[in-house]
Motif scaffolding. Structure first.
Motif, PDB file in Angstrom:
ATOM      1  N   LEU A  14       0.829  -1.188   0.000  1.00 19.03           N
ATOM      2  CA  LEU A  14       0.000   0.000   0.000  1.00 19.03           C
ATOM      3  C   LEU A  14       0.872   1.250   0.000  1.00 19.03           C
ATOM      4  O   LEU A  14       1.905   1.305   0.671  1.00 19.03           O
ATOM      5  N   ARG A  15       0.442   2.245  -0.723  1.00 26.88           N
ATOM      6  CA  ARG A  15       1.158   3.519  -0.733  1.00 26.88           C
ATOM      7  C   ARG A  15       0.729   4.323   0.496  1.00 26.88           C
ATOM      8  O   ARG A  15      -0.410   4.785   0.586  1.00 26.88           O
ATOM      9  N   LEU A  16       1.658   4.463   1.431  1.00 30.54           N
ATOM     10  CA  LEU A  16       1.361   5.162   2.677  1.00 30.54           C
ATOM     11  C   LEU A  16       2.004   6.538   2.658  1.00 30.54           C
ATOM     12  O   LEU A  16       3.125   6.702   2.192  1.00 30.54           O
ATOM     13  N   HIS A  17       1.285   7.499   3.207  1.00 34.89           N
ATOM     14  CA  HIS A  17       1.817   8.856   3.267  1.00 34.89           C
ATOM     15  C   HIS A  17       2.718   8.956   4.491  1.00 34.89           C
ATOM     16  O   HIS A  17       2.261   9.189   5.602  1.00 34.89           O
ATOM     17  N   GLN A  18       4.024   8.749   4.263  1.00 31.10           N
ATOM     18  CA  GLN A  18       4.993   8.849   5.347  1.00 31.10           C
ATOM     19  C   GLN A  18       6.042   9.882   4.976  1.00 31.10           C
ATOM     20  O   GLN A  18       6.609   9.840   3.883  1.00 31.10           O
ATOM     21  N   GLN A  19       6.273  10.793   5.896  1.00 24.74           N
ATOM     22  CA  GLN A  19       7.260  11.834   5.656  1.00 24.74           C
ATOM     23  C   GLN A  19       7.953  12.158   6.964  1.00 24.74           C
ATOM     24  O   GLN A  19       7.299  12.399   7.978  1.00 24.74           O
ATOM     25  N   SER A  20       9.273  12.104   6.963  1.00 30.87           N
ATOM     26  CA  SER A  20      10.072  12.414   8.155  1.00 30.87           C
ATOM     27  C   SER A  20       9.658  11.558   9.349  1.00 30.87           C
ATOM     28  O   SER A  20       9.559  12.042  10.479  1.00 30.87           O
ATOM     29  N   GLY A  21       9.399  10.278   9.073  1.00 31.65           N
ATOM     30  CA  GLY A  21       9.069   9.373  10.168  1.00 31.65           C
ATOM     31  C   GLY A  21       7.646   9.443  10.652  1.00 31.65           C
ATOM     32  O   GLY A  21       7.286   8.777  11.626  1.00 31.65           O
ATOM     33  N   ARG A  22       6.800  10.239   9.993  1.00 32.95           N
ATOM     34  CA  ARG A  22       5.399  10.346  10.421  1.00 32.95           C
ATOM     35  C   ARG A  22       4.664   9.048  10.152  1.00 32.95           C
ATOM     36  O   ARG A  22       4.860   8.404   9.122  1.00 32.95           O
ATOM     37  N   ARG A  23       3.790   8.684  11.072  1.00 31.03           N
ATOM     38  CA  ARG A  23       2.995   7.475  10.905  1.00 31.03           C
ATOM     39  C   ARG A  23       1.720   7.789  10.132  1.00 31.03           C
ATOM     40  O   ARG A  23       1.114   8.833  10.322  1.00 31.03           O
ATOM     41  N   ALA A  24       1.313   6.851   9.289  1.00 32.90           N
ATOM     42  CA  ALA A  24       0.054   6.986   8.558  1.00 32.90           C
ATOM     43  C   ALA A  24      -0.579   5.601   8.446  1.00 32.90           C
ATOM     44  O   ALA A  24      -0.557   4.988   7.374  1.00 32.90           O
ATOM     45  N   PRO A  25      -1.143   5.084   9.551  1.00 38.88           N
ATOM     46  CA  PRO A  25      -1.693   3.725   9.524  1.00 38.88           C
ATOM     47  C   PRO A  25      -3.115   3.643   8.990  1.00 38.88           C
ATOM     48  O   PRO A  25      -3.761   2.595   9.122  1.00 38.88           O
ATOM     49  N   HIS A  26      -3.611   4.699   8.374  1.00 40.24           N
ATOM     50  CA  HIS A  26      -5.023   4.764   7.984  1.00 40.24           C
ATOM     51  C   HIS A  26      -5.422   3.637   7.026  1.00 40.24           C
ATOM     52  O   HIS A  26      -6.421   2.933   7.257  1.00 40.24           O
ATOM     53  N   LYS A  27      -4.671   3.473   5.932  1.00 35.32           N
ATOM     54  CA  LYS A  27      -5.009   2.418   4.968  1.00 35.32           C
ATOM     55  C   LYS A  27      -4.870   1.022   5.578  1.00 35.32           C
ATOM     56  O   LYS A  27      -5.772   0.182   5.403  1.00 35.32           O
TER      57      LYS A  27
END
Length: 298
Positions: A14-27
């Protein structure tokens, strides 16, 4: 393993929106929710009216703090998972917009080929769920994530089956080194129970989670009792840049034992001489990505 060996790759890429270590567990949380529905209902089909509540609850509980509204947080993965080729909607609605989802109570579900493959092979379903939860969360709270998504943790985490190999190898000596460095006692409360020569109920905790590039280094580790490890990974407990323990205002307790957690607020870590305290960059990552809300007043 399955009639379509690409199923795991599609769901685990899955393409996850991660930037500078930010978490994006939505998908991943939406996929886990749909897997739970597939097991319980025989179909992954999920109406927006239900997803709006359940998915937003999952994101609020297990995702990083966000100023985005709860419905909007759920709309992001519900509409954007389509771009990964694994999710379909029964209406062609714009990305991210809550209004059209609500107006038609849009239904989302896995792509037909994925749903058929998962129906045919329960081991594939288990492997997807396990790999997703382990890639996004530490072992302390992975069972809670699965339970909240409607999945049985014992069936997912401990049943035999193929699981995607992790991208990095862990240091098998790290846990023992962390416990030794902290004198085999909880860095927060001092608990140091042992059974013979074995520590019981004291664990090595990553400050910056392993799944998000947290290194197996002593300056990214704390020895914590089971309770405080779980509260730390849930974001009820945290640290500041001066090694003071913070208790989140989101944490509440009524009994004397539960309220004892409040007494940790403001304490400073006191490791033995020579023990590395958590590095500031790891502490700040935890504060931004895991700690819930604001700390209690001094």
């Amino acid at each position: 393993m399955t009639s379509d060996p690409r199923v795991l790759d599609r769901l685990l890429s899955l393409r996850l929106h991660q930037q500078s270590g930010r978490r994006a567990p939505h998908k991943p949380l939406l996929v886990l929710l749909a897997l739970g529905r597939l097991i319980s209902k025989g179909s992954s089909a999920l109406q927006w009216s239900e997803a709006r509540k359940r998915l937003s609850d999952l994101i609020a509980e297990f995702g990083p703090d966000s100023k985005t509204g709860r419905a909007q947080s759920a709309a992001y993965p519900f509409t954007r998972l389509r771009s990964d080729g694994v999710w379909t909607l029964n209406r062609d609605v714009p990305m991210d917009l809550v209004g059209p989802l609500t107006a038609d109570d849009v239904v989302g579900q896995f792509d037909v080929s994925i749903e058929a493959a998962l129906h045919k092979d329960r081991n594939a379903l288990r492997s997807v769920a396990r790999a997703l939860v382990e890639s996004q969360f530490p072992a302390t709270i992975a069972p809670d994530v699965l339970t909240a998504a409607g999945l049985d943790p014992d069936e997912i985490l401990y049943a035999p089956g193929q699981v995607a190999a992790p991208p990095r190898r862990r240091d098998p000596a790290w846990r023992a080194a962390v416990l030794r460095a902290w004198d085999r006692q909880c860095a927060f409360c001092g608990y140091d129970g042992q059974l013979g020569n074995a520590s019981v109920g004291v664990e090595a905790a990553h400050v910056r989670w392993w799944a998000f590039d947290g290194p197996d280094s002593l300056d990214n580790g704390l020895a914590l009792c089971v309770l405080h490890h779980k509260l730390f990974d849930f974001g009820a407990l945290g640290l500041d840049a001066t090694s003071h323990i913070h208790v989140s205002t989101a944490f509440t307790a009524r009994t004397e034992l539960g309220r004892a957690v409040y007494n940790l607020h403001g304490r400073v870590l006191r490791p033995r001489p020579g023990t590395l305290i958590p590095a500031v960059e790891h502490v700040l990552w935890h504060r931004r990505e895991v700690f819930k809300g604001k700390p209690l007043a001094a």
